[in-house]
Structure formats: C-alpha cells, structure tokens
Design an enzyme around this catalytic site. Structure first.
Site, PDB file in Angstrom:
ATOM      1  N   CYS A   7     -93.577 -77.698  55.376  1.00  0.00           N
ATOM      2  CA  CYS A   7     -93.193 -76.351  55.780  1.00  0.00           C
ATOM      3  C   CYS A   7     -92.933 -75.537  54.515  1.00  0.00           C
ATOM      4  O   CYS A   7     -93.428 -75.876  53.435  1.00  0.00           O
ATOM      5  CB  CYS A   7     -92.003 -76.365  56.737  1.00  0.00           C
ATOM      6  SG  CYS A   7     -90.475 -77.054  56.048  1.00  0.00           S
ATOM      7  N   ASP A 117     -90.450 -70.771  62.377  1.00  0.00           N
ATOM      8  CA  ASP A 117     -89.406 -71.027  61.391  1.00  0.00           C
ATOM      9  C   ASP A 117     -88.042 -70.662  61.988  1.00  0.00           C
ATOM     10  O   ASP A 117     -87.801 -69.500  62.306  1.00  0.00           O
ATOM     11  CB  ASP A 117     -89.697 -70.166  60.159  1.00  0.00           C
ATOM     12  CG  ASP A 117     -88.738 -70.445  59.022  1.00  0.00           C
ATOM     13  OD1 ASP A 117     -87.753 -71.180  59.233  1.00  0.00           O
ATOM     14  OD2 ASP A 117     -88.992 -69.926  57.923  1.00  0.00           O
TER      15      ASP A 117
HETATM   16  P1  4NP Z   1     -88.400 -74.399  56.624  1.00  0.00           P
HETATM   17  O1  4NP Z   1     -87.434 -73.144  56.802  1.00  0.00           O
HETATM   18  O2  4NP Z   1     -89.647 -73.884  55.952  1.00  0.00           O
HETATM   19  O3  4NP Z   1     -88.662 -74.839  58.022  1.00  0.00           O
HETATM   20  O4  4NP Z   1     -87.650 -75.416  55.798  1.00  0.00           O
HETATM   21  C1  4NP Z   1     -87.080 -72.286  55.762  1.00  0.00           C
HETATM   22  C2  4NP Z   1     -86.061 -72.629  54.918  1.00  0.00           C
HETATM   23  C3  4NP Z   1     -85.676 -71.760  53.917  1.00  0.00           C
HETATM   24  C4  4NP Z   1     -86.329 -70.560  53.771  1.00  0.00           C
HETATM   25  C5  4NP Z   1     -87.363 -70.232  54.611  1.00  0.00           C
HETATM   26  C6  4NP Z   1     -87.741 -71.101  55.601  1.00  0.00           C
HETATM   27  N1  4NP Z   1     -85.937 -69.668  52.756  1.00  0.00           N
HETATM   28  O5  4NP Z   1     -86.449 -68.531  52.727  1.00  0.00           O
HETATM   29  O6  4NP Z   1     -85.082 -70.017  51.928  1.00  0.00           O
END
Ligand code: 4NP
Length: 145
Positions: A7, A117
């Site tokens: 991800c 997300d």
């Molecule tokens: P992930 O979610 O890609 O599912 O781990 C996110 C975690 C952090 C951020 C974006 C998405 N961020 O912008 O810090």
C-alpha cells in the site's frame, strides 16, 4: 510462493493484508511466504496503525510485530506476486519495477477494485477494509492453491 502486499504507508492496509493472506494460505495448507511494504517512506520502522491492529485483533490476528518498510528493487526479483492495494499503488509499482518484473505486479483485489485507504477516516473504516481484504485473500489462495 512469495507474496508481497503493498500500500502507500505500510501501516494500514498492507499489514492487515499480510496477516489475512498468511492466515488464508496456512488454512489451505500452503507454505507461502507473505510480507508487506509501502511505496512511500514516511512510516518506515513504525508499527501498524492502532486502529488497524485493533480491528485485526478482534478477528484473532496479531500484527503487532510488523514494522513498516519501503518497497525495495530486490522485492521484484525475490517475490512471485506483488499485490497493490489500489490503482495508484499499482501505477507506482509498475513504474519502479526493474525490467522484466512488472508483470508480477497485480491488484490485490481479484476483481481489480481499490482497497480504500482508511487512514483519514474513523476506526470503523478499518473493519470495512478488513472485510474486503479477507475476501480478497481467500480468493487469492483459491486461485493459486
Ligand atoms: P496505508 O495508509 O497506505 O494503507 O498504510 C496510509 C498511511 C499513511 C498515509 C497514507 C495512507 N500517510 O499519508 O501518511
């Protein structure tokens, strides 16, 4: 099979996916090596988001030992499948894939849908995402078993 779930941050979706694929493979008697990583570098070394840990723990997973890392070029040769949680992750992965490895990059969801997300939403979003992740993990195992 070596599977890498990817991800953006490697703290919300892909850690849950790692646990779900590992469980689904083990239940099917498959000796799969399952890992996860993020395309981004903001959270390197961090444990999974507490909301995700809690949602997973309610279903019997213990993802607390996981630590975020960034996708590495070596992953593309070491892994058989690199599974993107959404189309943006997929595009970023194919862009950095070493020559001849881009075909290992697939969407995690077997129907090609984005796993949304949950980072900027409430804790309930993690349960919805985990529903989708568990269904996709079972479908993945059924396809490759
Ligand atoms: P992930 O979610 O890609 O599912 O781990 C996110 C975690 C952090 C951020 C974006 C998405 N961020 O912008 O810090």
């Amino acid at each position: 099979m070596r599977i890498l779930c990817v991800c953006l941050g490697n703290i919300c979706r892909s850690p849950m996916a790692e646990g779900a694929v590992r469980r689904a493979a083990a239940e099917a008697g498959l000796d799969w090596h399952v890992d996860s990583a993020g395309t981004g570098d903001w959270h390197i070394g961090s444990p999974p988001d507490p909301r995700g840990l809690a949602a997973a723990a309610r279903r019997g997973y213990d993802n607390s030992d996981q630590r975020a890392r960034q996708v590495d070029p070596a992953d593309f040769t070491a892994c058989d499948l690199i599974l993107a949680m959404d189309a943006s992750n997929h595009a970023n992965l194919t862009r950095v894939a070493p020559q001849g490895t881009a075909e290992k990059v697939r969407m995690f969801d077997p129907d090609g849908r984005d796993v949304p997300d949950p980072y900027f939403g409430g804790p309930e979003g993690f349960d919805d995402v985990l529903d989708m992740i568990e269904a996709a993990a079972r479908a993945l195992v059924a396809r490759h078993a």
